[in-house]
Design an enzyme around this catalytic site. Sequence first.
Site: not given
Ligand code: XMP
Length: 491
Positions: A349, A312, A411, A310
Amino acid sequence: MKAEEALRQGFREKFKGVQVALTFRDVFILPGKAEVEPSEVDVRTRVTKIHRLNVPFVSSPMDTVTESDMGIALARHGGLGVIHRNCAVDEQVQMVKKVKRAEALIIRDVITVSPEDKVGQVLALMEKHNISGLPVVEGTKLVGIVTGRDVRFAQPSLLVKQVMTKDVARAKEGTSIEEAQRLLRDHKIEKLPIVNEAGELSGLITFKDILLRGKYPDAARDENGQLLCAAAVSPFDLERAKKLDEYADILVTDVSHFHNANVFKATKKLMSEVSAEIIVGNIGTYEAAEDAITELERVSGFRVGIGSGSICTTTEVTKAGSPTLFATAQVADAVTKYGSDIPIIADGGIRSPGDVAIALAAGASAVMIGNLFARCQESPGTLITIGGRYYKQYRGMGSQTARAKRYSLDRYSMPSKGVPEGVEGWVPYKGEASIVLDELVSGLKASMGYAGAKSIQELWWKGKLAALSPSGAEEARPHDILLPSETQERI
Ligand code: XMP
């Protein structure tokens, strides 16, 4: 495919039969014949080749989601927390230790003092580790115990041997929990040291741990009765991984694009140097899973999905990604093709229990969630009010401010890219993690009930998905009614 062959096929070929990467919002579960009621549905699962969870929920290693409190709360309710790495190594190690120390059947790494130590030192240790009693040892031999009551009003300069209880109740190695409970009750004590034949201290059983075992019967625990705990690592930071390996049950690689030659090389080294199980990711394609299965020897789990979180902006910024649902099915097929039993964790997501059910139906064994857990009391950070409502901060690990701490920079590639791949903001406060988990579990059981699946393994083959049309999506929400949340005068 070689370069010339690909070019010979032509660029127009790229648009022919282009894959549709469906996401959670595109599909729903078709109802199937049910032979069990939702309450009877079993949601226990495997998160790695070895470790089992009682609910299929894992929290994201993000600095606004998982520190010790979240790790403890999730494990107590049967899930798993992955401690983030956007901090100094020692801080992360301390957080993992705190989860592991929260409960135990028998505490093995007992904190002790010597008879010659000062009361002041005992008080400091008690405060630092938040404990109320310490066995006293001479070398390794148990000679007494000091409790809060012994030291609270004593002069800090007194020696332990002047205030300790010398005639200490003890139990032999191999004593059953029931027998330990009886001894604790008979002696009206809170802590029972365990000694070996030579009278050397080998462990400690506490009344608190026995109570907690009864209070959280569904907790995810290791073989010593300690809560399960995972920690995020960069494959390039071997030193951190080795330190965490001493305490964490599972290490989770924290790489946005794991299918990369340098990352594979570093992970191979990591796998040869640590003993914990290793979940690798993130990956998003059949080929990535195939390469990991065939090239890496010790994959214990796959973390799957790129760009669906959410927070990303990866896909928006780079136009690259693999939506979690699509990615899960890709990886699940590779796992099946190779006859492997590597569990898949669908990451990013997830907004509702139905999304969880769809991810599991697409082949996942568990889901990783950031957003919904960031809303909880146990996530790091304080509550803020906006317009009279409570919120908590939530930020992507690739966001500007998370990157400013620099620990997680790699990362998003090595060496790090210049562009942020995440955003930051606020999510509504929901209360304790147990509330969110209860909602997720009940909703998931209801979905599985509709699918006619009594277990996650059954959902893999019984869960049929169908695509939603735009009008179907509209119909699937409340419609033709004015909802209280849509009126001007909000309550
Ligand atoms: P939700 O949808 O639960 O997803 O907020 C959490 C997951 O998002 C990833 N994550 C990121 N992906 N940029 C990204 O493209 C970011 O800054 C970022 N931070 C976290 C990660 O896989 C997490 O578990």
